[in-house]
Design an enzyme around this catalytic site. Structure first.
Site, PDB file in Angstrom:
ATOM      1  N   TRP A   1       0.769  -1.266  -0.018  1.00 16.63           N
ATOM      2  CA  TRP A   1       0.009  -0.024   0.056  1.00 16.63           C
ATOM      3  C   TRP A   1       0.778   1.281   0.067  1.00 16.63           C
ATOM      4  O   TRP A   1       0.749   2.296   0.916  1.00 16.63           O
ATOM      5  CB  TRP A   1      -0.983  -0.217   1.137  1.00 16.63           C
ATOM      6  CG  TRP A   1      -1.759  -1.131   1.365  1.00 16.63           C
ATOM      7  CD1 TRP A   1      -1.702  -2.392   2.359  1.00 16.63           C
ATOM      8  CD2 TRP A   1      -2.852  -1.808   0.506  1.00 16.63           C
ATOM      9  NE1 TRP A   1      -2.592  -3.226   2.044  1.00 16.63           N
ATOM     10  CE2 TRP A   1      -3.124  -3.006   0.839  1.00 16.63           C
ATOM     11  CE3 TRP A   1      -3.280  -1.064  -0.769  1.00 16.63           C
ATOM     12  CZ2 TRP A   1      -4.053  -3.658   0.204  1.00 16.63           C
ATOM     13  CZ3 TRP A   1      -4.363  -1.829  -1.581  1.00 16.63           C
ATOM     14  CH2 TRP A   1      -4.604  -2.959  -0.985  1.00 16.63           C
TER      15      TRP A   1
ATOM     16  N   ASP B   1       3.331  13.321  13.421  1.00 14.41           N
ATOM     17  CA  ASP B   1       2.882  14.656  14.002  1.00 14.41           C
ATOM     18  C   ASP B   1       3.064  15.660  13.194  1.00 14.41           C
ATOM     19  O   ASP B   1       2.442  16.717  13.342  1.00 14.41           O
ATOM     20  CB  ASP B   1       4.003  14.887  15.176  1.00 14.41           C
ATOM     21  CG  ASP B   1       3.468  14.189  16.360  1.00 14.41           C
ATOM     22  OD1 ASP B   1       2.363  13.919  16.609  1.00 14.41           O
ATOM     23  OD2 ASP B   1       4.510  13.570  17.366  1.00 14.41           O
ATOM     24  N   MET B   2       3.754  15.763  12.081  1.00 18.60           N
ATOM     25  CA  MET B   2       3.920  16.692  11.231  1.00 18.60           C
ATOM     26  C   MET B   2       2.774  16.711  10.063  1.00 18.60           C
ATOM     27  O   MET B   2       2.359  17.682   9.449  1.00 18.60           O
ATOM     28  CB  MET B   2       5.371  16.879  10.380  1.00 18.60           C
ATOM     29  CG  MET B   2       6.549  17.258  11.325  1.00 18.60           C
ATOM     30  SD  MET B   2       8.058  17.391  10.382  1.00 18.60           S
ATOM     31  CE  MET B   2       7.577  18.762   9.164  1.00 18.60           C
ATOM     32  N   THR B   3       2.256  15.487   9.859  1.00 22.49           N
ATOM     33  CA  THR B   3       1.517  15.230   8.521  1.00 22.49           C
ATOM     34  C   THR B   3       0.283  15.068   8.807  1.00 22.49           C
ATOM     35  O   THR B   3      -0.566  15.011   8.156  1.00 22.49           O
ATOM     36  CB  THR B   3       2.136  13.877   7.730  1.00 22.49           C
ATOM     37  OG1 THR B   3       1.958  12.778   8.523  1.00 22.49           O
ATOM     38  CG2 THR B   3       3.490  14.168   7.210  1.00 22.49           C
TER      39      THR B   3
ATOM     40  N   GLU C   1      -2.514   6.512   7.923  1.00 22.40           N
ATOM     41  CA  GLU C   1      -1.933   7.318   8.908  1.00 22.40           C
ATOM     42  C   GLU C   1      -2.555   7.195  10.279  1.00 22.40           C
ATOM     43  O   GLU C   1      -2.785   7.834  11.044  1.00 22.40           O
ATOM     44  CB  GLU C   1      -1.797   8.808   8.489  1.00 22.40           C
ATOM     45  CG  GLU C   1      -0.611   8.947   7.600  1.00 22.40           C
ATOM     46  CD  GLU C   1      -0.370  10.698   7.460  1.00 22.40           C
ATOM     47  OE1 GLU C   1      -0.270  11.214   8.621  1.00 22.40           O
ATOM     48  OE2 GLU C   1       0.188  10.994   6.556  1.00 22.40           O
TER      49      GLU C   1
END
Length: 408
Positions: free
Chosen positions: A176, A263-265, A382
């Site tokens: 994936w 945490d950024m995305t 995510e």
């Protein structure tokens, strides 16, 4: 174009100062960035969404257009050739592009997840080479962690690496992988300590692997339920030799590097769901004003009004949470708590939209059918909705235990 907007009369330091304070108003530069992205979305993405959904073709021409306008990878710092936009500004772009089509948006902004670990843990040479290439050209990079038997359980990754001299040998399969068929380079997580009792924080090493390295096999393009123009594949590594200088962060610290990227995305993932929900509300309101039943437009029926008002309220709440999570990142605060709240609530509202359209919503002649299919993935990638809730509860309970209150 947006690169110039990001460098207008407001200096970057002043702009950062403004975006690092919670505000219910965007500044003028942010409004211009949002307007430019929405214009591109309505003029280019909306008219082409159905075509790419049907063909499944990777949208190279649209990606090139987006890159030329500064809409692709806007978070890359100026020192590496990028626009240097904040997380909030990048979130505004993702939301606007997702209004047009989340599949096309993913084609444009898909490299963001691969960018994050390089930005977090890369040395200057790595950042100049790999972030600089993404800033200079409309190319793709992929985050290569998920495996057939390891999704949310990253500790279950079986791909292994072995150090030999000044190289690492990687063997294993990833599944994936977004953009996998076209990636110029991959962020790869591999187990470097074969002992299953070794803590995850010491058992994995992260790498940047060039896409043309011998031993990499790209599987067939998957036929997915939604976001069909996004390229998703299995990637196999067979005796892939990676130079030591391509290790990302300290050896053994790959798990932390991979997890820190989220945490950024996560604000961007929430923004994708947000843009789709925004489109749903617009389509619903327009349909309610046109469709007649029982002698009048259905917008005049109280039941429909309740549905629309609930959608509007929930959309605005999600928008505030998403913008807050993006502001948290710009402020150096973990964003998972707020971004997880936003990303976990999308599908129930889409179901209500389908009910408003009735049989027309079940037909591909109307946009609702595609919106429904595209929305489902936001409960999965995510971190599934269940994982998001675990993140929320752990942070909540930890905060209460330490501070005696749930207020973050």
């Amino acid at each position: 174009m947006l690169s110039r907007l990001a460098r207008t009369q407001i200096s970057r330091s002043a702009l950062l100062s403004q975006t690092r304070q919670l505000s219910f108003d965007l500044n003028e530069t942010q409004k211009e960035i949002q307007a430019a992205a929405l214009k591109f979305s309505k003029e280019v993405l909306v008219p082409n969404a159905a075509k790419f959904d049907e063909s499944g073709e990777f949208p190279w021409e649209i990606i090139r257009q987006a890159h030329s306008l500064g809409l692709m990878n806007p978070q890359i710092p100026e020192k590496y050739g990028g626009p240097g936009m904040t997380t909030l500004e990048t979130t505004l772009i993702v939301e606007a592009l997702s209004y047009g089509c989340t599949g096309l948006q993913l084609g444009i902004m898909g490299p963001s997840l691969a960018i994050a670990p390089v930005y977090i843990a890369g040395n200057e040479e790595q950042k100049k080479k790999y972030l600089g290439a993404l800033a200079a050209e409309p190319i793709i990079a992929s985050y290569c962690v998920t495996e057939p038997g390891a999704g949310s359980d990253v500790n279950g990754v079986k791909t292994k690496c072995e150090k030999k001299g000044n190289e690492y040998i990687i063997n294993g399969s990833k599944a994936w992988i977004t953009g996998g068929g076209h990636a110029k380079w991959f962020f790869v997580l591999a187990r470097s300590d074969p002992n299953p009792k070794t803590p995850a924080g010491k058992a994995f090493t992260a790498f940047i692997v060039d896409g043309d390295t011998s031993g990499i096999t790209r599987g067939k393009k998957e036929k997915n339920m939604g976001q069909r123009c996004s390229d998703t594949r299995t990637i196999t590594f067979e005796d892939v030799r990676v130079p030591e200088e391509n290790v990302l962060g300290p050896p053994g610290a790959g798990f932390k590097v991979a997890m820190s990227a989220f945490d950024m995305t996560r604000p961007g993932v929430a923004a994708g769901a947000l843009g789709l929900s925004w489109r749903c509300l617009d389509e619903s309101a327009k349909y309610a004003l046109q469709r007649k039943a029982f002698g009048t437009e259905i917008a005049n029926h109280q039941a429909v009004q309740f549905m629309l008002s609930d959608m509007a309220i929930n959309l605005e709440l999600a928008r505030l949470i998403t913008y807050k999570s993006a502001t948290d990142v710009d402020n150096g605060v973990r964003s998972s708590y707020n971004a997880s709240k936003s990303a976990s609530q999308r599908i129930p509202r889409i179901r209500r939209l389908l009910m408003l359209f009735r049989c027309n919503g079940f037909n591909s002649e109307y946009p609702v059918e595609k919106l429904m299919r595209d929305a489902k993935i936001y409960q999965i990638y995510e971190g599934t909705s269940q994982i998001q809730r675990i993140v929320i509860s752990r942070m909540l309970l930890g905060h209460v235990a330490q501070n005696g209150t749930s207020r973050m």
